[in-house]
Write a protein that holds these residues in place. Structure first.
Motif, PDB file in Angstrom:
ATOM      1  N   ILE A  77      -2.084  -0.581  -2.739  1.00  0.00           N
ATOM      2  CA  ILE A  77      -0.832  -0.474  -1.985  1.00  0.00           C
ATOM      3  C   ILE A  77       0.339  -0.967  -2.830  1.00  0.00           C
ATOM      4  O   ILE A  77       1.408  -0.351  -2.839  1.00  0.00           O
ATOM      5  CB  ILE A  77      -0.944  -1.230  -0.641  1.00  0.00           C
ATOM      6  N   GLU A 107       1.247   1.717  -5.155  1.00  0.00           N
ATOM      7  CA  GLU A 107       1.928   2.785  -4.417  1.00  0.00           C
ATOM      8  C   GLU A 107       3.380   2.424  -4.112  1.00  0.00           C
ATOM      9  O   GLU A 107       4.239   3.298  -4.010  1.00  0.00           O
ATOM     10  CB  GLU A 107       1.191   3.090  -3.103  1.00  0.00           C
ATOM     11  N   CYS A 108       3.650   1.123  -3.970  1.00  0.00           N
ATOM     12  CA  CYS A 108       5.008   0.644  -3.687  1.00  0.00           C
ATOM     13  C   CYS A 108       5.855   0.532  -4.956  1.00  0.00           C
ATOM     14  O   CYS A 108       7.024   0.194  -4.888  1.00  0.00           O
ATOM     15  CB  CYS A 108       4.960  -0.706  -2.980  1.00  0.00           C
ATOM     16  N   GLN A 140       8.643  -3.592   0.284  1.00  0.00           N
ATOM     17  CA  GLN A 140       7.826  -2.438   0.670  1.00  0.00           C
ATOM     18  C   GLN A 140       6.381  -2.870   0.891  1.00  0.00           C
ATOM     19  O   GLN A 140       5.744  -2.490   1.878  1.00  0.00           O
ATOM     20  CB  GLN A 140       7.865  -1.361  -0.412  1.00  0.00           C
ATOM     21  N   ASN A 190       6.069  -4.948   4.056  1.00  0.00           N
ATOM     22  CA  ASN A 190       6.088  -4.086   5.248  1.00  0.00           C
ATOM     23  C   ASN A 190       4.765  -3.366   5.435  1.00  0.00           C
ATOM     24  O   ASN A 190       4.240  -3.289   6.548  1.00  0.00           O
ATOM     25  CB  ASN A 190       7.230  -3.068   5.153  1.00  0.00           C
ATOM     26  N   ARG A 191       4.204  -2.841   4.371  1.00  0.00           N
ATOM     27  CA  ARG A 191       2.931  -2.104   4.453  1.00  0.00           C
ATOM     28  C   ARG A 191       1.780  -3.014   4.873  1.00  0.00           C
ATOM     29  O   ARG A 191       0.889  -2.604   5.611  1.00  0.00           O
ATOM     30  CB  ARG A 191       2.591  -1.454   3.113  1.00  0.00           C
ATOM     31  N   PRO A 247      -2.428  -3.490   9.898  1.00  0.00           N
ATOM     32  CA  PRO A 247      -2.125  -2.765   8.663  1.00  0.00           C
ATOM     33  C   PRO A 247      -3.259  -2.823   7.640  1.00  0.00           C
ATOM     34  O   PRO A 247      -3.928  -3.849   7.486  1.00  0.00           O
ATOM     35  CB  PRO A 247      -0.891  -3.488   8.114  1.00  0.00           C
ATOM     36  N   HIS A 249      -3.950  -5.937   5.110  1.00  0.00           N
ATOM     37  CA  HIS A 249      -3.375  -7.141   5.735  1.00  0.00           C
ATOM     38  C   HIS A 249      -4.083  -8.422   5.297  1.00  0.00           C
ATOM     39  O   HIS A 249      -3.459  -9.473   5.179  1.00  0.00           O
ATOM     40  CB  HIS A 249      -3.435  -6.976   7.254  1.00  0.00           C
TER      41      HIS A 249
END
Length: 159
Positions: free
Chosen positions: A81, A84-85, A96, A99-100, A126, A129
């Protein structure tokens, strides 16, 4: 195949994860990690601790989290992730990612402690998390501030 010593060492974590006791599993992960780097409970990780963390232990922790969360939680998932951000240590990437992962809400960081995190495996929890790796009092988290170091180590260890 994992050595018997390794298996015994991670048995409690595996049981907690198997029973979906994610809050307790997060704390157990903290204890295992802090013990691995030769520190005592209550102490925090630093850059060197994570950059030299043993690959076999990191893989084991990640595999257990991923297995018992059906691929929803784990260090490698958090790294994916982060990449990806944008994979950078900067304001936009960190927010980002926050938030994800559910560590940021309405543009503000949640208090990364046991009261502001979700420890349930729900459809709404999420991806990525957990683990946050909190100490007993809800401190010492490995949160977003260590993500670049973690990512580097995860890549090095091929997690």
């Amino acid at each position: 195949m994992q050595s018997l010593v390794q298996y015994v060492r991670y048995r409690k974590l595996e049981e907690l994860l198997k029973n979906k006791q994610f809050k307790e599993a997060d704390y157990e992960t903290y204890k295992l990690m802090i013990e691995t780097v030769g520190k005592e409970e209550g102490q925090e990780f630093n850059t060197e601790d994570f950059s030299t963390f043993p690959c076999e232990d990191l893989r084991t922790l990640d595999q257990l989290w991923a297995k018992y969360s059906n691929g929803k939680f784990g260090f490698s998932i958090q790294q994916k992730i982060w990449l990806e951000c944008g994979g950078k240590v900067d304001y936009n990437t960190e927010h980002q990612l926050g938030n994800r992962l559910g560590w940021c809400k309405d543009g503000k960081w949640v208090n990364l402690n046991y009261s502001d995190l979700s420890f349930k495996l729900l459809k709404t929890t999420p991806v990525g998390h957990l683990p946050i790796v909190l100490g007993h009092d809800g401190s010492a988290g490995l949160g977003v501030w260590y993500i670049e170091i973690r990512s580097s180590r995860i890549t090095t260890c091929d997690v």
